[in-house]
Motif scaffolding. Structure first.
Motif, PDB file in Angstrom:
ATOM      1  N   THR A  37     -94.779  15.199  16.067  1.00 38.22           N
ATOM      2  CA  THR A  37     -93.303  15.464  17.121  1.00 38.22           C
ATOM      3  C   THR A  37     -92.654  15.283  16.456  1.00 38.22           C
ATOM      4  O   THR A  37     -91.378  16.527  17.347  1.00 38.22           O
ATOM      5  CB  THR A  37     -93.762  13.724  18.116  1.00 38.22           C
ATOM      6  N   ARG A  73     -94.903  30.466  18.696  1.00 39.13           N
ATOM      7  CA  ARG A  73     -95.043  29.458  19.665  1.00 39.13           C
ATOM      8  C   ARG A  73     -94.353  28.568  18.595  1.00 39.13           C
ATOM      9  O   ARG A  73     -93.491  27.640  19.407  1.00 39.13           O
ATOM     10  CB  ARG A  73     -95.930  29.069  20.483  1.00 39.13           C
ATOM     11  N   GLY A  77     -87.455  26.678  19.002  1.00 32.36           N
ATOM     12  CA  GLY A  77     -86.670  25.615  19.736  1.00 32.36           C
ATOM     13  C   GLY A  77     -86.308  24.901  18.072  1.00 32.36           C
ATOM     14  O   GLY A  77     -85.062  23.291  18.313  1.00 32.36           O
ATOM     15  N   THR A  98     -82.104  28.123  21.698  1.00 36.53           N
ATOM     16  CA  THR A  98     -82.260  27.101  23.253  1.00 36.53           C
ATOM     17  C   THR A  98     -82.884  28.346  23.770  1.00 36.53           C
ATOM     18  O   THR A  98     -82.669  28.428  25.425  1.00 36.53           O
ATOM     19  CB  THR A  98     -80.692  26.883  23.454  1.00 36.53           C
ATOM     20  N   ASN A 124     -87.832  21.299  13.628  1.00 33.92           N
ATOM     21  CA  ASN A 124     -87.615  21.143  15.034  1.00 33.92           C
ATOM     22  C   ASN A 124     -88.804  20.061  15.716  1.00 33.92           C
ATOM     23  O   ASN A 124     -89.009  18.895  14.449  1.00 33.92           O
ATOM     24  CB  ASN A 124     -89.085  22.179  15.028  1.00 33.92           C
ATOM     25  N   ASN A 125     -88.674  19.977  16.611  1.00 32.53           N
ATOM     26  CA  ASN A 125     -88.771  18.457  17.779  1.00 32.53           C
ATOM     27  C   ASN A 125     -89.842  19.060  18.817  1.00 32.53           C
ATOM     28  O   ASN A 125     -89.211  20.175  19.321  1.00 32.53           O
ATOM     29  CB  ASN A 125     -88.344  17.161  17.590  1.00 32.53           C
ATOM     30  N   ARG A 126     -90.599  18.023  19.090  1.00 31.92           N
ATOM     31  CA  ARG A 126     -91.599  17.818  19.977  1.00 31.92           C
ATOM     32  C   ARG A 126     -91.627  16.473  20.946  1.00 31.92           C
ATOM     33  O   ARG A 126     -92.700  15.786  21.610  1.00 31.92           O
ATOM     34  CB  ARG A 126     -93.067  18.898  20.298  1.00 31.92           C
ATOM     35  N   HIS A 128     -89.763  15.389  23.725  1.00 31.91           N
ATOM     36  CA  HIS A 128     -89.319  15.587  24.823  1.00 31.91           C
ATOM     37  C   HIS A 128     -89.715  16.700  25.793  1.00 31.91           C
ATOM     38  O   HIS A 128     -89.228  16.936  26.622  1.00 31.91           O
ATOM     39  CB  HIS A 128     -87.708  15.865  25.388  1.00 31.91           C
ATOM     40  N   PRO A 129     -91.183  16.440  26.630  1.00 37.43           N
ATOM     41  CA  PRO A 129     -92.072  17.331  27.337  1.00 37.43           C
ATOM     42  C   PRO A 129     -91.092  17.800  28.804  1.00 37.43           C
ATOM     43  O   PRO A 129     -90.360  16.385  28.315  1.00 37.43           O
ATOM     44  CB  PRO A 129     -93.320  17.300  27.265  1.00 37.43           C
ATOM     45  N   TYR A 131     -92.106  21.198  27.560  1.00 31.81           N
ATOM     46  CA  TYR A 131     -91.422  22.469  26.727  1.00 31.81           C
ATOM     47  C   TYR A 131     -91.536  23.662  27.541  1.00 31.81           C
ATOM     48  O   TYR A 131     -92.194  23.877  28.763  1.00 31.81           O
ATOM     49  CB  TYR A 131     -91.644  22.363  25.611  1.00 31.81           C
ATOM     50  N   TYR A 135     -93.946  27.349  23.828  1.00 32.86           N
ATOM     51  CA  TYR A 135     -93.302  26.219  22.981  1.00 32.86           C
ATOM     52  C   TYR A 135     -95.111  25.288  22.357  1.00 32.86           C
ATOM     53  O   TYR A 135     -95.971  25.585  23.353  1.00 32.86           O
ATOM     54  CB  TYR A 135     -92.629  25.059  23.264  1.00 32.86           C
ATOM     55  N   GLU A 137     -97.620  22.746  21.410  1.00 34.66           N
ATOM     56  CA  GLU A 137     -97.151  21.507  21.972  1.00 34.66           C
ATOM     57  C   GLU A 137     -96.780  20.245  20.781  1.00 34.66           C
ATOM     58  O   GLU A 137     -95.913  19.512  21.139  1.00 34.66           O
ATOM     59  CB  GLU A 137     -98.495  21.095  22.539  1.00 34.66           C
TER      60      GLU A 137
END
Length: 255
Positions: A37, A73, A77, A98, A124-126, A128-129, A131, A135, A137
């Protein structure tokens, strides 16, 4: 350093000067594990440096870099920070993506970052879906080369890093304007030492536990005659709940 490492694709590969093979398995790139994440990579510049910009070359699979390249991809972000510490939250955010899409994100990408610091941090982060469209996943670091450009010594600015900044001032690397004070100083022209039991960057350190109520050293917080009973440490702030936060920002081109 990176928070995870994919097999032997260690963080140092992103600063080894090699970027002729941009394939994930080409042996020249720093890779993190997928299915994470958050992804973080950082380089220690060894000392406080004066930065101009950061250039990042991403993994391409040695294919054309366009919206059909799968790796676009994974880059979307991302953020770049510079910091005095290993913690990005203590530093300055140079850039956060952004608006890039798979069709518009550049590679390599040049990030303007006219600050001072010791660590350059890619993040980088994932977390807060959902997205944005396009992007990946998961958060990954697929970095083939990170180059940091600027002046090798603080206190100077200009095209050849030959013009001196105002005394005790961290200045813009091109314009020479004062962007903040060196640790231990305050005021509009950084001419006043920290007082009132404070020290360090922006006088944010608290050192109100020096023996006999003495003012601590304005830069490092050390107490001239030792600490009050019940506390210890260089700044006499160990053994108590200390909420002070010390930080700064910077960097240069790694040779």
């Amino acid at each position: 350093m990176q928070n995870t490492t994919y097999w032997d694709n260690i963080a140092e590969r992103a600063v080894d000067g090699l970027k002729s093979n941009l394939d994930k398995h080409g042996g020249q790139c720093a890779l993190s594990w997928d299915h994470q994440t958050t992804a973080e990579w950082r380089v220690d510049l060894g000392a406080i440096r004066s930065i101009h910009h950061v250039s990042i070359q991403y993994v391409t699979g040695n294919d054309e870099w366009d919206e059909d390249n799968w790796y676009t991809r994974t880059f979307l972000g991302f953020s770049v920070y510079v910091s005095y510490t290993t913690n990005k939250e203590d530093g300055v955010l140079c850039f956060r993506d952004t608006s890039y899409t798979r069709a518009t994100i550049p590679n390599p990408v040049n990030i303007s970052c006219p600050y001072h610091g010791r660590y350059v941090i890619y993040y980088n982060n994932r977390t807060h879906p959902p997205y944005p469209a396009g992007y990946h996943e998961y958060a990954v670091t697929y970095l083939c080369e990170v180059e940091v450009y600027g002046c090798p010594t603080t206190g100077y600015y200009g095209e050849n890093c030959s013009l001196p900044c105002l005394k005790n001032c961290t200045c813009h690397i091109l314009e020479g304007t004062c962007m903040g004070c060196l640790p231990g100083y305050k005021g509009p022209r950084c001419t006043k030492e920290c007082d009132d039991n404070t020290y360090g960057l922006e006088c944010m350190g608290s050192c109100g536990n020096c023996s006999n109520g003495e003012q601590c050293h304005h830069v490092d917080g050390s107490c001239p005659s030792g600490c009050n009973a019940g506390v210890h440490g260089k700044a006499c702030n160990e053994g108590i709940h200390n909420k002070s936060k010390l930080y700064f920002n910077l960097t240069y081109k790694l040779d």
